[in-house]
Scaffold this motif. Structure first.
Motif, short mmCIF file in Angstrom:
data_model
loop_
_atom_site.label_atom_id
_atom_site.label_comp_id
_atom_site.label_asym_id
_atom_site.label_seq_id
_atom_site.Cartn_x
_atom_site.Cartn_y
_atom_site.Cartn_z
N THR A 35 1.98 -9.24 -22.45
CA THR A 35 3.36 -8.65 -22.35
C THR A 35 3.99 -9.15 -20.93
N SER A 36 5.12 -9.11 -20.80
CA SER A 36 5.84 -9.33 -19.72
C SER A 36 7.30 -8.78 -19.87
N GLU A 37 7.94 -8.14 -18.64
CA GLU A 37 9.24 -7.58 -18.71
C GLU A 37 9.88 -7.63 -17.29
N VAL A 38 11.21 -7.98 -17.47
CA VAL A 38 11.90 -7.99 -16.24
C VAL A 38 13.31 -7.30 -16.54
N GLU A 39 13.63 -6.89 -15.37
CA GLU A 39 15.41 -6.12 -15.35
C GLU A 39 16.51 -7.02 -14.45
N VAL A 40 17.29 -7.18 -14.94
CA VAL A 40 18.28 -7.88 -14.10
C VAL A 40 19.52 -7.00 -13.98
N GLU A 189 7.28 -10.37 -30.36
CA GLU A 189 8.46 -9.44 -30.21
C GLU A 189 9.29 -9.74 -29.24
N GLU A 190 10.56 -9.43 -29.50
CA GLU A 190 11.55 -9.93 -28.28
C GLU A 190 12.25 -8.53 -28.02
N GLY A 191 12.56 -8.46 -26.77
CA GLY A 191 13.36 -7.23 -26.38
C GLY A 191 14.36 -7.91 -25.51
N TYR A 192 15.62 -7.53 -25.72
CA TYR A 192 17.04 -7.69 -24.96
C TYR A 192 17.79 -6.45 -24.98
N ALA A 193 17.60 -5.54 -24.05
CA ALA A 193 18.33 -4.41 -24.10
C ALA A 193 19.37 -4.55 -22.92
N ALA A 194 20.52 -3.95 -23.35
CA ALA A 194 21.54 -4.01 -22.31
C ALA A 194 22.33 -2.80 -22.45
N PRO A 195 21.86 -1.66 -22.26
CA PRO A 195 22.51 -0.49 -22.45
C PRO A 195 23.44 -0.23 -21.19
N VAL A 196 24.67 0.54 -21.21
CA VAL A 196 25.44 0.44 -20.31
C VAL A 196 25.91 2.19 -20.34
N MET A 197 25.52 2.74 -19.16
CA MET A 197 25.74 4.26 -19.06
C MET A 197 26.88 4.08 -17.76
N TYR A 198 28.10 4.58 -18.18
CA TYR A 198 29.10 4.36 -17.19
C TYR A 198 29.96 5.64 -17.05
N ARG A 199 30.52 5.95 -16.04
CA ARG A 199 31.62 6.86 -15.99
C ARG A 199 32.77 6.41 -15.18
N PRO A 216 39.28 1.88 -6.56
CA PRO A 216 38.37 1.13 -7.44
C PRO A 216 37.81 2.06 -8.62
N SER A 217 37.20 1.60 -9.44
CA SER A 217 36.63 2.17 -10.57
C SER A 217 35.45 2.89 -10.18
N ASP A 218 34.97 4.08 -10.37
CA ASP A 218 33.65 4.52 -10.19
C ASP A 218 32.84 4.48 -11.40
N LEU A 219 32.04 3.25 -11.28
CA LEU A 219 31.39 2.92 -12.46
C LEU A 219 29.71 2.62 -12.15
N GLU A 220 29.04 3.39 -12.94
CA GLU A 220 27.66 3.10 -13.03
C GLU A 220 26.95 2.52 -14.27
N TYR A 221 26.15 1.54 -14.20
CA TYR A 221 25.57 0.97 -15.41
C TYR A 221 24.07 0.73 -15.17
N GLN A 222 23.36 0.65 -16.26
CA GLN A 222 21.87 0.23 -16.08
C GLN A 222 21.75 -1.32 -16.33
N LYS A 223 20.49 -1.28 -15.78
CA LYS A 223 20.19 -2.96 -15.62
C LYS A 223 19.87 -3.40 -17.00
N ILE A 224 20.03 -4.73 -17.23
CA ILE A 224 19.38 -5.32 -18.50
C ILE A 224 17.99 -5.61 -18.45
N LYS A 225 17.22 -5.17 -19.58
CA LYS A 225 15.72 -5.29 -19.76
C LYS A 225 15.51 -6.43 -20.74
N ILE A 226 14.65 -7.48 -20.25
CA ILE A 226 14.24 -8.49 -21.04
C ILE A 226 12.60 -8.34 -20.95
#
Length: 237
Positions: A35-40, A189-199, A216-226
């Motif tokens: 297994t291997s996983e990285v977040e960008v 198995e392949e995982g490519y998750a790009a959830p965006v949690m923002y306000r 400017p916008s006050d935005l927050e988002y999660q990292k993309i997980k591969i």
């Protein structure tokens, strides 16, 4: 002649039996999953924007602001922000009818959806503040991407393979064996998750406040997980 034929048949039968015995001999192998996983951090943001025609005099349905006017405002705002023209595309066109309380004939109003590609989110509110807020029906995060995801996927797969090899090696050596050649590699198995949690604290400039500074916008988002899992079989020597 008959004796020669008999000897040849006997040799053939013997060799066939020997080949069958060899084929039936089980291959000593080990199967493991690496297994291997990285977040960008995402670097491509696709924003959905819907513009809708409206009446300046809503009560009497007069002085309609057309979709062409609103679109021009959006295009000029995007251009002023230094965003390439091709990064603003049309996502769809819709229309609806409005009815006056005075029973005037229904009027048709048009709405248009756009997809705006951004490399950063901080300038979103600034761009939209230059479009008449009464013509902006809604905005939403369509999706996020990472521009080098294909290269990252290759790297993650390789790391998953190396992880499988390392697992197999120490397991086999723990029992006094030696790891042999690769027999099978299977991507399970392949995982490519790009959830965006923002306000967002969107500051849509009103007509009377056009040209005012917008925060400017006050935005927050999660990292993309591969992530990847690779199943590998090795021969045990």
């Amino acid at each position: 002649m008959k004796k020669l034929l008999l000897i040849a048949a006997t040799l053939f039968a013997t060799s066939s039996t020997f080949a069958q015995n060899v084929e039936k001999e089980p291959v000593r192998k080990i199967e493991v999953t690496g297994t291997s996983e990285v977040e960008v951090d995402p670097d491509e943001f696709y924003i959905g924007i819907t513009l809708r025609e409206f009446f300046k005099d809503e009560k009497n349905q007069k002085d309609k602001v057309s979709i062409d006017v609103l679109e021009k405002q959006l295009i000029e705002s995007v251009k002023a922000a230094g965003i390439a023209k091709e990064d603003l595309t049309i996502g769809g066109v819709n229309g609806f009818q409005t009815y006056s309380p005075k029973k005037k004939p229904a009027q048709f109003l048009e709405s248009k959806q756009y997809i705006l590609k951004l490399s950063k989110l901080y300038n979103l509110d600034v761009i939209l503040s230059k479009v008449d807020s009464r013509g902006v029906n809604n905005t939403y995060m369509n999706r996020v991407e990472y521009s080098k995801k294909e290269q990252i996927k290759k790297e993650v797969k390789i790391k998953a393979l190396l992880d499988a090899k390392e697992k197999a090696k120490y397991l086999v050596e723990a029992l006094g064996g030696k790891l042999g050649d690769v027999l099978i590699i299977q991507e399970i198995e392949e995982g490519y998750a790009a959830p965006v949690m923002y306000r967002s604290q969107m500051m849509m400039a009103k007509t009377e406040a056009a040209g005012a500074d917008v925060a400017p916008s006050d935005l927050e988002y999660q990292k993309i997980k591969i992530s990847y899992k690779m199943q590998v079989a090795f021969r045990i020597q």
